[in-house]
Structure formats: structure tokens, C-alpha cells
Design an enzyme around this catalytic site. Structure first.
Site, mmCIF file in Angstrom:
data_model
loop_
_atom_site.group_PDB
_atom_site.id
_atom_site.type_symbol
_atom_site.label_atom_id
_atom_site.label_comp_id
_atom_site.label_asym_id
_atom_site.label_seq_id
_atom_site.Cartn_x
_atom_site.Cartn_y
_atom_site.Cartn_z
ATOM 1 N N SER A 1 5.828 -10.030 -1.824
ATOM 2 C CA SER A 1 4.603 -10.686 -2.317
ATOM 3 C C SER A 1 3.456 -9.686 -2.412
ATOM 4 O O SER A 1 2.599 -9.785 -3.298
ATOM 5 C CB SER A 1 4.220 -11.857 -1.417
ATOM 6 O OG SER A 1 3.847 -11.414 -0.125
ATOM 7 N N MET B 1 9.888 -2.047 6.545
ATOM 8 C CA MET B 1 10.130 -2.239 7.963
ATOM 9 C C MET B 1 11.026 -1.148 8.533
ATOM 10 O O MET B 1 12.073 -1.410 9.116
ATOM 11 C CB MET B 1 10.744 -3.622 8.199
ATOM 12 C CG MET B 1 9.889 -4.754 7.701
ATOM 13 S SD MET B 1 8.201 -4.700 8.359
ATOM 14 C CE MET B 1 8.503 -5.244 10.012
ATOM 15 N N ILE C 1 10.518 2.735 10.528
ATOM 16 C CA ILE C 1 9.634 3.793 11.021
ATOM 17 C C ILE C 1 10.017 5.119 10.363
ATOM 18 O O ILE C 1 11.183 5.512 10.394
ATOM 19 C CB ILE C 1 9.721 3.908 12.552
ATOM 20 C CG1 ILE C 1 9.200 2.616 13.200
ATOM 21 C CG2 ILE C 1 8.909 5.104 13.045
ATOM 22 C CD1 ILE C 1 9.391 2.546 14.692
ATOM 23 N N ASN D 1 -0.045 2.243 4.256
ATOM 24 C CA ASN D 1 0.742 1.128 4.787
ATOM 25 C C ASN D 1 -0.138 -0.092 5.018
ATOM 26 O O ASN D 1 -1.295 0.032 5.433
ATOM 27 C CB ASN D 1 1.394 1.530 6.121
ATOM 28 C CG ASN D 1 2.136 0.379 6.775
ATOM 29 O OD1 ASN D 1 3.078 -0.161 6.205
ATOM 30 N ND2 ASN D 1 1.683 -0.026 7.951
ATOM 31 N N HIS E 1 -0.733 -3.205 7.310
ATOM 32 C CA HIS E 1 -0.394 -3.691 8.650
ATOM 33 C C HIS E 1 -1.238 -4.912 8.973
ATOM 34 O O HIS E 1 -2.466 -4.866 8.875
ATOM 35 C CB HIS E 1 -0.607 -2.604 9.704
ATOM 36 C CG HIS E 1 -0.151 -3.005 11.069
ATOM 37 N ND1 HIS E 1 1.122 -3.497 11.309
ATOM 38 C CD2 HIS E 1 -0.784 -3.015 12.258
ATOM 39 C CE1 HIS E 1 1.235 -3.799 12.588
ATOM 40 N NE2 HIS E 1 0.100 -3.514 13.186
ATOM 41 N N GLU F 1 -3.814 -10.117 2.932
ATOM 42 C CA GLU F 1 -3.025 -8.907 2.674
ATOM 43 C C GLU F 1 -2.991 -8.571 1.191
ATOM 44 O O GLU F 1 -3.128 -7.416 0.786
ATOM 45 C CB GLU F 1 -1.588 -9.089 3.166
ATOM 46 C CG GLU F 1 -1.409 -9.107 4.650
ATOM 47 C CD GLU F 1 0.003 -9.450 5.048
ATOM 48 O OE1 GLU F 1 0.795 -9.908 4.184
ATOM 49 O OE2 GLU F 1 0.339 -9.268 6.229
HETATM 50 N N1 LIG Z 1 5.763 6.991 10.914
HETATM 51 C C1 LIG Z 1 5.355 5.782 10.510
HETATM 52 N N2 LIG Z 1 6.242 4.936 9.970
HETATM 53 C C2 LIG Z 1 5.829 3.703 9.570
HETATM 54 C C3 LIG Z 1 4.490 3.296 9.735
HETATM 55 C C4 LIG Z 1 3.566 4.230 10.287
HETATM 56 O O1 LIG Z 1 2.352 3.939 10.429
HETATM 57 N N3 LIG Z 1 4.043 5.453 10.657
HETATM 58 N N4 LIG Z 1 4.110 1.990 9.394
HETATM 59 C C5 LIG Z 1 5.258 1.067 9.374
HETATM 60 C C6 LIG Z 1 5.080 -0.359 9.023
HETATM 61 N N5 LIG Z 1 5.196 -1.111 10.255
HETATM 62 C C7 LIG Z 1 4.051 -1.759 10.622
HETATM 63 O O2 LIG Z 1 3.057 -1.769 9.873
HETATM 64 C C8 LIG Z 1 6.366 -1.125 11.053
HETATM 65 C C9 LIG Z 1 7.554 -1.546 10.483
HETATM 66 C C10 LIG Z 1 8.729 -1.549 11.235
HETATM 67 C C11 LIG Z 1 8.723 -1.131 12.565
HETATM 68 C C12 LIG Z 1 9.996 -1.101 13.345
HETATM 69 O O3 LIG Z 1 10.009 -1.242 14.567
HETATM 70 N N6 LIG Z 1 11.097 -0.886 12.628
HETATM 71 C C13 LIG Z 1 12.433 -0.716 13.265
HETATM 72 C C14 LIG Z 1 13.487 -1.473 12.489
HETATM 73 C C15 LIG Z 1 13.117 -2.917 12.379
HETATM 74 C C16 LIG Z 1 14.069 -3.632 11.398
HETATM 75 O O4 LIG Z 1 14.852 -2.937 10.718
HETATM 76 O O5 LIG Z 1 13.951 -4.866 11.333
HETATM 77 C C17 LIG Z 1 12.824 0.753 13.197
HETATM 78 O O6 LIG Z 1 12.402 1.457 12.229
HETATM 79 O O7 LIG Z 1 13.614 1.142 14.071
HETATM 80 C C18 LIG Z 1 7.523 -0.718 13.130
HETATM 81 C C19 LIG Z 1 6.342 -0.708 12.375
HETATM 82 C C20 LIG Z 1 6.303 1.622 8.452
HETATM 83 N N7 LIG Z 1 6.728 2.846 9.006
HETATM 84 N N1 GAR Z 2 4.370 -3.764 10.109
HETATM 85 C C1 GAR Z 2 4.309 -4.130 8.724
HETATM 86 C C2 GAR Z 2 4.467 -5.617 8.591
HETATM 87 O O1 GAR Z 2 4.739 -6.317 9.541
HETATM 88 N N2 GAR Z 2 4.318 -6.100 7.356
HETATM 89 C C3 GAR Z 2 4.499 -7.482 7.081
HETATM 90 O O2 GAR Z 2 5.553 -7.572 6.146
HETATM 91 C C4 GAR Z 2 5.226 -8.599 5.212
HETATM 92 C C5 GAR Z 2 5.819 -8.230 3.899
HETATM 93 O O3 GAR Z 2 5.670 -9.311 3.030
HETATM 94 P P1 GAR Z 2 6.076 -9.131 1.503
HETATM 95 O O4 GAR Z 2 7.457 -8.523 1.470
HETATM 96 O O5 GAR Z 2 6.019 -10.535 0.957
HETATM 97 O O6 GAR Z 2 5.049 -8.220 0.888
HETATM 98 C C6 GAR Z 2 3.725 -8.668 5.157
HETATM 99 O O7 GAR Z 2 3.301 -9.971 5.003
HETATM 100 C C7 GAR Z 2 3.259 -8.073 6.466
HETATM 101 O O8 GAR Z 2 2.742 -9.061 7.316
#
Ligand SMILES: Nc1nc2c(c(=O)[nH]1)N[C@@H](CN(C=O)c1ccc(C(=O)N[C@@H](CCC(=O)O)C(=O)O)cc1)CN2
Ligand code: GAR
Length: 215
Positions: free
Chosen positions: A14, A104, A106, A124, A126, A195
Site C-alpha cells: 500500500s 522486512m 535487516i 525507510n 518506520h 504512512e
Molecule cells: N540495516 C538496516 N536494515 C533495515 C532497516 C534499517 O534501518 N537498517 N530498516 C528496516 C525496516 N524495519 C523497520 O522499519 C525492520 C524490518 C524487519 C526487521 C526484522 O527483524 N527482520 C527479520 C526478519 C523478519 C521476517 O522475515 O519476518 C530479519 O531481518 O532477521 C527489523 C526492522 C529494514 N531493514
Molecule cells: N519496520 C517496518 C515496518 O514495520 N513497516 C510496516 O510494514 C507495512 C507495509 O505495508 P505495505 O506493504 O502495505 O506498504 C507498513 O504499514 C509499516 O507499518
């Protein structure tokens, strides 16, 4: 020449749709979404991109195969290949900006370093305020904290992506008032609406800063 944006997604898309709808309008002028990468094959965002007019090229870059092909450090190999995939896109899809829109995964230095060396900013979305609820599940964690009386507000931010998760310099910060008796679903819906505005503002700002040499 329009600025080219590559979007990384994992889900419904979205926020990607908000970027698609805003590209080349006054909200996000002289910009095009040129490629979408998902780490999940079933991400509906891939459908959104393919259904756009004109269709937006997409890639699926899945993590599971790397657990067997690179057992010692699958994330490093996955991230290196992701960077290569993006840096080897054809000229008309080569990014001026990368946007993580519900991405999703890292990102390790194996991705961040080559992209930084290529001079491509990464931002990103968040769904929290700077320094609060870093990582996944931020909305739910904020709702829980509010229900315990620990916070009175949450927010949405767009920030630069650095190694430290969700700790990059904020570009856009929008506070979200929390309401007594509101369900987590209702809060999530309100936050998602915010968002969709924030991510367009953040992409516009990031491109303005890059084009003015203030990356
Ligand atoms: N190095 C960075 N990587 C990412 C960032 C960042 O700021 N620095 N932002 C994230 C987005 N995010 C939150 O905004 C976020 C997304 C996912 C995870 C997480 O724990 N992921 C797990 C897997 C989870 C899954 O597959 O369901 C992982 O990667 O092991 C934390 C934060 C994007 N990346
Ligand atoms: N840490 C990042 C995170 O949690 N992001 C979350 O993923 C959704 C993606 O929605 P979308 O696929 O409909 O855009 C977003 O709504 C946001 O809250």
C-alpha cells in the site's frame, strides 16, 4: 530527466501504491518508480507494480535458498546479491533513490556499503517515533505500551537507512495521538493512512537533498 526510484517491499504494497500514485505529480515531481524488489514471492505489492500503467518491472529476491547455498552467512551472501541485482539494473531502471516500503529484512553492510559507494541514498518507512520501538511490530508494541500507560503518543517516520536498525537520520516525523479504548486494528489503520503521506514526502525530500548535493 525524471529521478528513478527503486522500491523494496515484503507485503501488501500500500505504501508502494502511494509512491506509484504520486510519482510525477506535484507531491513527487519528476520521479518514476522504475523497479520493485520483493523478498516474498506472494507479496501483493508485486501485483500492484505489474498492474501499473505502464507496468513496473519487478524482481523476487528470496532469502530461503541462501540458507542452504551459503550456510555460514546466508544474510551476507543474500545482501551482496541484492546489491548486485540493483547495481546491475539497466540504465532506465538504475536508481537515484532506494525506498524500503515495508521491507522486512535487516540490511547488512554487504548491501549498504556497495549502495553507499554508488552514491544511492536508502530511506525507510518506520511506524514509530525516532528511538522508539525499533524493529518489527512497532505499531503493536506502541499500542501495548499505551495500554500500560507508558506512552501517550506514537508516530511515523521516514529515515535514512544505516547499519543500526531504524536509527538513521530522520527525514520526516509525524506524531500520532493515541486514543483510549482504540483497538490495535483501529490504530494500525490510522497509522497506515499517515504512512502513505509520509513516504511520499520522504521520497521527495530525499531526492531534493540528493539533487542539491546534501545527501
Ligand atoms: N540495516 C538496516 N536494515 C533495515 C532497516 C534499517 O534501518 N537498517 N530498516 C528496516 C525496516 N524495519 C523497520 O522499519 C525492520 C524490518 C524487519 C526487521 C526484522 O527483524 N527482520 C527479520 C526478519 C523478519 C521476517 O522475515 O519476518 C530479519 O531481518 O532477521 C527489523 C526492522 C529494514 N531493514
Ligand atoms: N519496520 C517496518 C515496518 O514495520 N513497516 C510496516 O510494514 C507495512 C507495509 O505495508 P505495505 O506493504 O502495505 O506498504 C507498513 O504499514 C509499516 O507499518
Amino acid at each position: 530527466m525524471a529521478s528513478r526510484i527503486v522500491v523494496l517491499i515484503s507485503g501488501s504494497g500500500s505504501n508502494l501504491q502511494a509512491l506509484i500514485d504520486s510519482a510525477s505529480t506535484s507531491s513527487l515531481p519528476s520521479s518514476r518508480i522504475v523497479h520493485v524488489v520483493s523478498n516474498r514471492k506472494a507479496a501483493y505489492g508485486l501485483t500492484r507494480a505489474a498492474s501499473s500503467t505502464p507496468p513496473i518491472p519487478t524482481s523476487y529476491h528470496g532469502f530461503p535458498p541462501y540458507k542452504t547455498s551459503h550456510p555460514s552467512d546466508p544474510r551476507a551472501a543474500y545482501d551482496a546479491d541484492l546489491a548486485k541485482r540493483i547495481l546491475e539494473l539497466p540504465e532506465d531502471q538504475y536508481p537515484d533513490l532506494i525506498v524500503c516500503a515495508g521491507w522486512m529484512h535487516i540490511l547488512s553492510p554487504n548491501f549498504l556499503d556497495p549502495i553507499s559507494e554508488a552514491g544511492i541514498p536508502i530511506i525507510n518507512l518506520h511506524p514509530a517515533l525516532p528511538g522508539a520501538f525499533d524493529g518489527a511490530g512497532a505499531i503493536e508494541r506502541a499500542w501495548e505500551a499505551f495500554s500500560k500507560g507508558e506512552i501517550t503518543e506514537t508516530g511515523v517516520m521516514i529515515h535514512y537507512v544505516i547499519k543500526e536498525v531504524d536509527r538513521g537520520e530522520p527525514l520526516v516525523v509525524k506524531k500520532v495521538e493515541m486514543k483510549a479504548g482504540e483497538s490495535v486494528e483501529e490504530l494500525t489503520a490510522r497509522i497506515h493512512d499517515i504512512e502513505h503521506v509520509a513516504i511520499v514526502e520522504g521520497a521527495k525530500l530525499a531526492l531534493e537533498k540528493k539533487n542539491s548535493g546534501c545527501l
